[in-house]
Enzyme design. Structure first.
Site, short mmCIF file in Angstrom:
data_model
loop_
_atom_site.label_atom_id
_atom_site.label_comp_id
_atom_site.label_asym_id
_atom_site.label_seq_id
_atom_site.Cartn_x
_atom_site.Cartn_y
_atom_site.Cartn_z
CG ASP A 19 -1.02 1.76 -2.79
OD1 ASP A 19 -0.47 0.64 -2.76
OD2 ASP A 19 -1.89 2.10 -1.96
CG ASP A 61 -5.67 0.68 -2.27
OD1 ASP A 61 -5.46 0.11 -1.19
OD2 ASP A 61 -6.51 1.60 -2.40
CG HIS A 63 -10.06 -1.39 -2.46
ND1 HIS A 63 -9.52 -1.82 -1.27
CD2 HIS A 63 -9.69 -0.08 -2.59
CE1 HIS A 63 -8.85 -0.83 -0.71
NE2 HIS A 63 -8.92 0.24 -1.49
CG HIS A 67 -13.05 -2.19 -0.09
ND1 HIS A 67 -12.44 -1.13 0.54
CD2 HIS A 67 -12.56 -3.31 0.50
CE1 HIS A 67 -11.62 -1.60 1.46
NE2 HIS A 67 -11.67 -2.91 1.46
CG HIS A 87 -9.83 3.88 -4.54
ND1 HIS A 87 -10.76 4.09 -3.53
CD2 HIS A 87 -8.78 3.26 -3.94
CE1 HIS A 87 -10.29 3.64 -2.39
NE2 HIS A 87 -9.08 3.12 -2.60
CE LYS A 112 -1.45 -0.78 0.10
NZ LYS A 112 -2.64 0.06 0.00
CB CYS A 157 -0.92 3.84 1.10
SG CYS A 157 -2.65 3.30 1.02
C1 VGL Z 1 -4.92 5.19 -0.52
C2 VGL Z 1 -6.90 6.18 0.04
C3 VGL Z 1 -7.58 5.01 -0.17
C4 VGL Z 1 -3.44 5.34 -0.72
C5 VGL Z 1 -5.57 4.01 -0.73
O1 VGL Z 1 -2.86 4.56 -1.51
O2 VGL Z 1 -2.84 6.23 -0.09
N1 VGL Z 1 -5.58 6.27 -0.12
N2 VGL Z 1 -6.89 3.93 -0.57
ZN ZN Z 2 -7.94 2.19 -1.17
#
Ligand code: VGL
Ligand code: ZN
Length: 204
Positions: A19, A61, A63, A67, A87, A112, A157
């Site tokens: 990410d 990430d 979404h 979401h 986000h 994902k 993540c």
């Molecule tokens: C993440 C919070 C929400 C991450 C992703 O990539 O760690 N954290 N979505």
């Molecule tokens: Zn996320």
């Protein structure tokens, strides 16, 4: 980074870059402090993996608008559940990889968190703990035994990906210079590091 990646080891290793997206970097919707600092070490290691013919995976990430992990949905949170600002909405600039992340060495991009009703922290399974992303099958198909992990965020993540990788039987190295955390709630980075170490994740 002065990790000695041995050639025979690289034959059965993969790098997973978690990410490294604009929304998790300074200026983004869910900015991780010093998030951009993971990029230089990841690029250096990714180029070494690529030179050895080893796979490099980047996750995103990804979404849909509205979401279930977004606080803007106004839903009530379950015990222990964390909601986030909007986000990494599919197709937006915030969901793009940071422009400095070198995508040339990347052999697979895994997206994902694209199902409206399930969040997904891990690169391997969604948060229902059973819906696979396909990454384990890819790695097993390539004969990978060892994974090196870096990216964002240490306590979400990266953490869930490392724990799943251990459960799936991979040898797991955490690239300490190449991760940064959200640290929400306070103390969550330390807790994540301790839990990973106890599970057998090797700090590299
Ligand atoms: C993440 C919070 C929400 C991450 C992703 O990539 O760690 N954290 N979505
Ligand atoms: Zn996320």
């Amino acid at each position: 980074m002065n990790i000695n990646f041995e050639k025979p080891d690289l034959m059965t290793s993969a790098l997973i870059e978690i990410d490294v997206q604009n929304d998790f970097c300074p200026g983004g919707a869910l900015a991780v402090a010093e998030g951009g600092k993971v990029i230089a070490p990841l690029n250096e290691i990714a180029r070494r993996f690529a030179a050895a013919g080893a796979p490099v995976i980047a996750t995103q990430d990804w979404h849909p608008a509205g979401h279930c992990s977004f606080a803007s949905t106004g839903k009530k949170t379950a015990e222990g559940e964390v909601l986030w600002p909007d986000h990494c909405v599919q197709g937006t600039a915030g969901a793009d990889f940071h422009r400095d992340l070198d995508l040339a060495p990347v052999t697979l991009i895994v997206r994902k968190g694209f199902r409206p009703a399930i969040d997904s922290y891990s690169a391997f399974f969604e948060n229902d703990r059973k819906t696979a992303t396909g990454l384990a099958a890819y790695l097993n198909g390539l004969g990978v035994k060892t994974v090196y992990l870096g990216g964002l965020a240490t306590d979400y993540c990266v953490f869930f990906s490392a724990m799943d990788a251990v459960k799936l039987g991979f040898t797991v190295y955490l690239l300490q210079d190449a991760v940064r955390g959200v640290n929400y709630p306070e103390g969550s980075v330390e807790k994540a590091l301790d839990t990973m170490k106890s599970a057998g994740v090797v700090m590299a």
